[in-house]
Design a protein around this motif. Structure first.
Motif, PDB file in Angstrom:
ATOM      1  N   SER A  31      45.260  30.604  41.497  1.00 57.09           N
ATOM      2  CA  SER A  31      44.072  31.394  41.895  1.00 57.09           C
ATOM      3  C   SER A  31      44.798  32.294  42.371  1.00 57.09           C
ATOM      4  O   SER A  31      45.179  32.058  43.605  1.00 57.09           O
ATOM      5  CB  SER A  31      42.729  30.881  42.737  1.00 57.09           C
ATOM      6  N   LYS A  32      45.000  33.965  42.345  1.00 62.04           N
ATOM      7  CA  LYS A  32      46.230  34.775  43.346  1.00 62.04           C
ATOM      8  C   LYS A  32      44.333  35.064  44.195  1.00 62.04           C
ATOM      9  O   LYS A  32      45.464  35.203  45.689  1.00 62.04           O
ATOM     10  CB  LYS A  32      45.970  35.846  42.022  1.00 62.04           C
ATOM     11  N   THR A  33      43.731  35.252  43.977  1.00 62.23           N
ATOM     12  CA  THR A  33      42.601  36.190  44.671  1.00 62.23           C
ATOM     13  C   THR A  33      41.545  35.497  45.611  1.00 62.23           C
ATOM     14  O   THR A  33      40.447  35.658  46.038  1.00 62.23           O
ATOM     15  CB  THR A  33      42.140  37.628  44.551  1.00 62.23           C
ATOM     16  N   THR A  64      38.833  31.932  40.881  1.00 66.15           N
ATOM     17  CA  THR A  64      39.759  30.653  40.444  1.00 66.15           C
ATOM     18  C   THR A  64      38.881  29.566  41.615  1.00 66.15           C
ATOM     19  O   THR A  64      38.167  28.316  41.103  1.00 66.15           O
ATOM     20  CB  THR A  64      40.651  30.456  40.163  1.00 66.15           C
ATOM     21  N   THR A  94      37.673  31.899  35.576  1.00 68.38           N
ATOM     22  CA  THR A  94      37.144  33.418  35.736  1.00 68.38           C
ATOM     23  C   THR A  94      38.176  34.310  35.164  1.00 68.38           C
ATOM     24  O   THR A  94      39.735  34.078  34.952  1.00 68.38           O
ATOM     25  CB  THR A  94      37.152  33.375  37.399  1.00 68.38           C
TER      26      THR A  94
HETATM   27  C1  LIG Z   1      46.422  42.709  36.922  1.00 68.50           C
HETATM   28  C2  LIG Z   1      45.145  42.419  36.215  1.00 68.50           C
HETATM   29  C3  LIG Z   1      45.080  41.731  34.977  1.00 68.50           C
HETATM   30  C4  LIG Z   1      44.204  41.064  34.123  1.00 68.50           C
HETATM   31  N1  LIG Z   1      43.268  40.352  33.154  1.00 68.50           N
HETATM   32  C5  LIG Z   1      42.920  40.137  32.305  1.00 68.50           C
HETATM   33  C6  LIG Z   1      42.913  39.758  31.121  1.00 68.50           C
HETATM   34  O1  LIG Z   1      43.231  39.988  30.453  1.00 68.50           O
HETATM   35  N2  LIG Z   1      41.307  38.946  30.968  1.00 68.50           N
HETATM   36  C7  LIG Z   1      40.361  38.762  31.730  1.00 68.50           C
HETATM   37  O2  LIG Z   1      39.304  38.569  31.314  1.00 68.50           O
HETATM   38  N3  LIG Z   1      40.487  39.032  32.782  1.00 68.50           N
HETATM   39  C8  LIG Z   1      42.126  39.410  33.547  1.00 68.50           C
HETATM   40  N4  LIG Z   1      41.806  40.010  35.082  1.00 68.50           N
HETATM   41  C9  LIG Z   1      40.989  39.596  36.070  1.00 68.50           C
HETATM   42  C10 LIG Z   1      41.111  38.484  36.244  1.00 68.50           C
HETATM   43  O3  LIG Z   1      41.098  37.451  35.549  1.00 68.50           O
HETATM   44  C11 LIG Z   1      40.281  37.995  37.588  1.00 68.50           C
HETATM   45  O4  LIG Z   1      39.641  39.211  38.225  1.00 68.50           O
HETATM   46  C12 LIG Z   1      40.370  36.961  38.163  1.00 68.50           C
HETATM   47  O5  LIG Z   1      38.595  36.802  38.618  1.00 68.50           O
HETATM   48  C13 LIG Z   1      40.937  36.604  39.049  1.00 68.50           C
HETATM   49  O6  LIG Z   1      41.440  34.790  39.686  1.00 68.50           O
HETATM   50  P1  LIG Z   1      41.717  35.065  41.211  1.00 68.50           P
HETATM   51  O7  LIG Z   1      40.945  35.282  42.119  1.00 68.50           O
HETATM   52  O8  LIG Z   1      40.921  33.060  40.693  1.00 68.50           O
HETATM   53  O9  LIG Z   1      42.412  35.257  40.720  1.00 68.50           O
HETATM   54  C14 LIG Z   1      43.112  40.554  35.720  1.00 68.50           C
HETATM   55  C15 LIG Z   1      43.550  41.194  36.786  1.00 68.50           C
HETATM   56  C16 LIG Z   1      44.499  41.914  37.038  1.00 68.50           C
HETATM   57  C17 LIG Z   1      44.520  41.979  38.315  1.00 68.50           C
END
Ligand SMILES: Cc1cc2nc3c(=O)[nH]c(=O)nc-3n(C[C@H](O)[C@H](O)[C@H](O)COP(=O)(O)O)c2cc1C
Length: 147
Positions: free
Chosen positions: A9-11, A14, A89
């Motif tokens: 999870s980056k942000t 997840t 997510t």
């Molecule tokens: C550069 C970038 C590319 C992304 N590409 C996709 C994508 O192709 N498909 C998708 O469903 N979400 C995409 N996302 C959204 C992230 O998957 C979504 O914000 C997710 O909830 C982040 O999860 P985290 O908070 O656990 O890191 C992208 C986000 C970023 C910043």
């Protein structure tokens, strides 16, 4: 029963989903170990009875780089009896919504005993709780019916 949730999870979206699912198992008195993917002992993968993968999606519907070693471990180790699930997510704004969940799903369907998948739009909301409960029940039922 040896169960794990392995996630990245980056942000934080997840991670929030993962913690909610872990709590649902705890409510059922089922212990599930939680690992950030970097901390998961990949060589021990076949010793787990069940593994739930949690991932966000990156790039153009791609699996995050840090999850690739886990993906390859399922491909290269004997896990056909391991009950698996994948959740994640993503953002509907992107053409391949939760593409990483789809990619894990397709691989796990071949390499393991895949039970269920779950996609959540960005951050977990109250309206998603029932889907999370169903996800947890379907995963657990795979053990109860012994398939
Ligand atoms: C550069 C970038 C590319 C992304 N590409 C996709 C994508 O192709 N498909 C998708 O469903 N979400 C995409 N996302 C959204 C992230 O998957 C979504 O914000 C997710 O909830 C982040 O999860 P985290 O908070 O656990 O890191 C992208 C986000 C970023 C910043």
């Amino acid at each position: 029963m040896k169960l794990a949730i392995v996630y990245t999870s980056k942000t934080g979206n997840t991670e929030e989903l993962v913690l909610f699912i872990r709590d649902l198992f705890f409510e059922k008195k089922i212990e599930v170990r939680l690992f950030r993917v970097e901390q998961f002992p990949l060589q021990d993968l076949p010793t787990f009875d069940g593994v739930i993968v949690g991932t966000y999606t990156w790039g153009h519907g791609e699996i995050p780089g840090e999850m690739m070693a886990l993906y390859r471990a399922f491909e290269t180790q004997e896990c056909h009896r391991t009950v698996t699930a994948v959740m994640g997510t993503g953002d509907c704004f992107y053409p391949q919504f939760c593409g990483a969940v789809d990619a894990f799903r397709d691989m796990l369907y071949v390499q393991s005993n895949l039970a269920v998948t779950l996609k959540i739009e960005i951050a977990l909301q109250t309206k998603d709780h029932e889907r999370c409960r169903r996800f947890t029940d379907i995963f657990w039922n795979k053990f109860e019916i012994g398939t």
